[in-house]
Design an enzyme around this catalytic site. Structure first.
Site, short mmCIF file in Angstrom:
data_model
loop_
_atom_site.label_atom_id
_atom_site.label_comp_id
_atom_site.label_asym_id
_atom_site.label_seq_id
_atom_site.Cartn_x
_atom_site.Cartn_y
_atom_site.Cartn_z
N CYS A 2 0.85 -1.19 0.00
CA CYS A 2 0.00 0.00 0.00
C CYS A 2 0.89 1.24 0.00
O CYS A 2 1.31 1.73 1.05
CB CYS A 2 -0.93 -0.01 1.22
SG CYS A 2 -2.10 1.35 1.24
N GLU A 4 -22.59 4.78 -0.81
CA GLU A 4 -22.91 3.37 -0.64
C GLU A 4 -21.69 2.49 -0.91
O GLU A 4 -21.46 1.49 -0.23
CB GLU A 4 -24.07 2.98 -1.55
CG GLU A 4 -25.38 3.68 -1.23
CD GLU A 4 -25.85 3.43 0.20
OE1 GLU A 4 -25.78 2.27 0.65
OE2 GLU A 4 -26.25 4.40 0.87
#
Length: 445
Positions: free
Chosen positions: A98, A415
């Protein structure tokens, strides 16, 4: 008269108002102000809004809980020195390649006085930190392998041994950063968003607004207020704080612009700036050993070899919370607040679907709920959504080439973020359960 309290939780919650419209909860001005306050607090404390906070800002009540926990484990009082905390975060983020988090914590590591030589490779770090490498990779990829023997090795390593309190904080940081990698990669956070800005004289800000929320007494008098002020009208408190923060931000921006102009005129860089620029492009693989160690399917044939973690035998509510809170004061409450916040976020998704997401992630990580019908997972989660969830939870560094499922592509950004928050928190709790179970086994043997 400007009125400000030293209780961030009171200030934020007093501005949160919700109304019902057509059966759905919608944000009104109070909720939008709350987002604005959180973002501006991040600006004041960091000099920039990080990309993770930007992504989470669509869910302000969760963002508040997340920031409080992250600030507590990385900056507040604890057994580990600050450079150790950021280096552990680097080790955790590197397991999933990452870049965003490796770059971010490398810069913060230097700013809190870390030795830049440690950033050359894992071998350059002190032996005590290198001892964490094994439990780091196990928790990141196959957490069910976490055993009492791993804990014993760390606590009885001679001169390099860890104390139980230090180990618990290290485990919390590892689990926090592993799960955050899933969110970062799932939301496709670009490492270019890592901004390195400084306070005057190349020092960290003397005060973060999250200090007040966590009980830090070193709060500037200008931000403190007597208890009687808490009964003032919320609208006055909100507007005054917004003005105060805007003034701080404007002043900070002017100072940064001035420093940038001076830099362009002189074409000179300090040693620290050169080190940070070098670290920005550091290869995460330099902090990894055994790069082939990765997630392996937790299948039934392995249940004879590795004990399934059954939630009725070891759960967060009945076991993990009390243990971690006893060994690392208050962190249990902060983590519990995160789990509750993500579970209660307003969403278009049904509670059954959210539970299916949570339990499915725990399932692929070897955790079983005897009272849950796993047939619901296949009924409620489309195959492409299941593939996406498993990839983000178990192979976050591979999600760059994974297509977002149609069900999420058509959904609002809030969402999609909500699904990624569920994945992150379910994974965080799973890693903590395995680590805390191993610590419990060590303590009773």
């Amino acid at each position: 008269m400007i009125i400000c309290t030293n209780k961030m939780e009171y200030r934020l919650r007093s501005q949160c108002q919700r109304v019902q419209k057509q059966g759905l909860q919608v944000m009104v001005n109070g909720e939008k102000d709350r987002v604005s306050l959180l973002v501006m607090k991040a600006l004041v404390s960091r000099g920039s809004v990080d990309a993770v906070s930007q992504q989470m800002a669509t869910h302000p009540q969760y963002l508040e809980s997340f920031l409080r926990t992250q600030h507590y484990i990385l900056h507040m009082d604890g057994p580990l020195p600050l450079p150790y905390r950021h280096y552990i975060a680097i080790m955790a983020a590197a397991r999933h390649h990452c870049d965003y988090l490796v770059y971010l914590h490398s810069a913060q590591f230097l700013r809190v006085g870390g030795d830049h030589l440690w950033l050359q490779s894992l071998e350059a770090a002190p032996p005590r930190l290198r001892l964490l490498d094994h439990i780091n990779k196990v928790l990141a990829h196959q957490p069910w392998l976490t055993a009492c023997s791993h804990i014993q090795t760390l606590l009885k390593a001679g001169e390099q041994c860890w104390s139980l309190a230090e180990l618990v904080q290290a485990v919390v940081i590892l689990a926090h950063c592993h799960s955050l990698c899933s969110f970062v990669c799932g939301c496709d956070v670009n490492p270019d968003f890592v901004l390195f800005s400084k306070s005057p004289n190349d020092t960290l800000p003397a005060f973060s607004p999250y200090d007040a929320a966590n009980g830090n007494t070193n709060v500037p008098q200008s931000l403190a207020a007597p208890s009687e002020h808490r009964t003032r009208r919320r609208s006055l408190e909100s507007s005054c704080e917004m003005v105060f923060l805007r003034e701080r931000i404007q002043k900070s921006q002017e100072e940064r612009d001035k420093r940038e102009e001076q830099f362009l005129q002189t074409h000179q860089q300090t040693d620290t700036e050169e080190e940070e620029e070098m670290i920005c492009f550091a290869d995460p693989s330099r902090f990894i050993t055994d790069p082939d160690f990765c997630y392996q399917e937790f299948s039934r044939r392995e249940e004879d070899r590795f004990q399934v973690l059954r939630i009725q035998d070891y759960s967060w509510e009945d076991h993990g919370f009390s243990l971690v809170n006893r060994l690392y004061s208050d962190i249990g409450h902060l983590l519990d607040d995160r789990f509750r916040s993500v579970a209660t976020l307003p969403s278009l998704h049904s509670p059954d679907l959210k539970r299916a997401v949570w339990n499915y992630i725990h399932f692929v990580l070897g955790i079983r709920y005897d009272d849950y019908d796993y047939g619901e997972v296949n009924q409620l989660l489309e195959p492409d959504l299941k593939l996406y969830i498993k990839a983000v939870a178990c192979f976050p560094d591979a999600t760059k080439t994974l297509m977002c499922p149609l069900s999420l592509t058509a959904a609002k950004s809030s969402e999609r973020t909500h699904i990624n928050l569920l994945i992150m928190e379910a994974r965080l709790q799973a890693e903590l359960l395995y680590a805390l179970r191993a610590i419990t086994q060590y303590m009773i043997t």
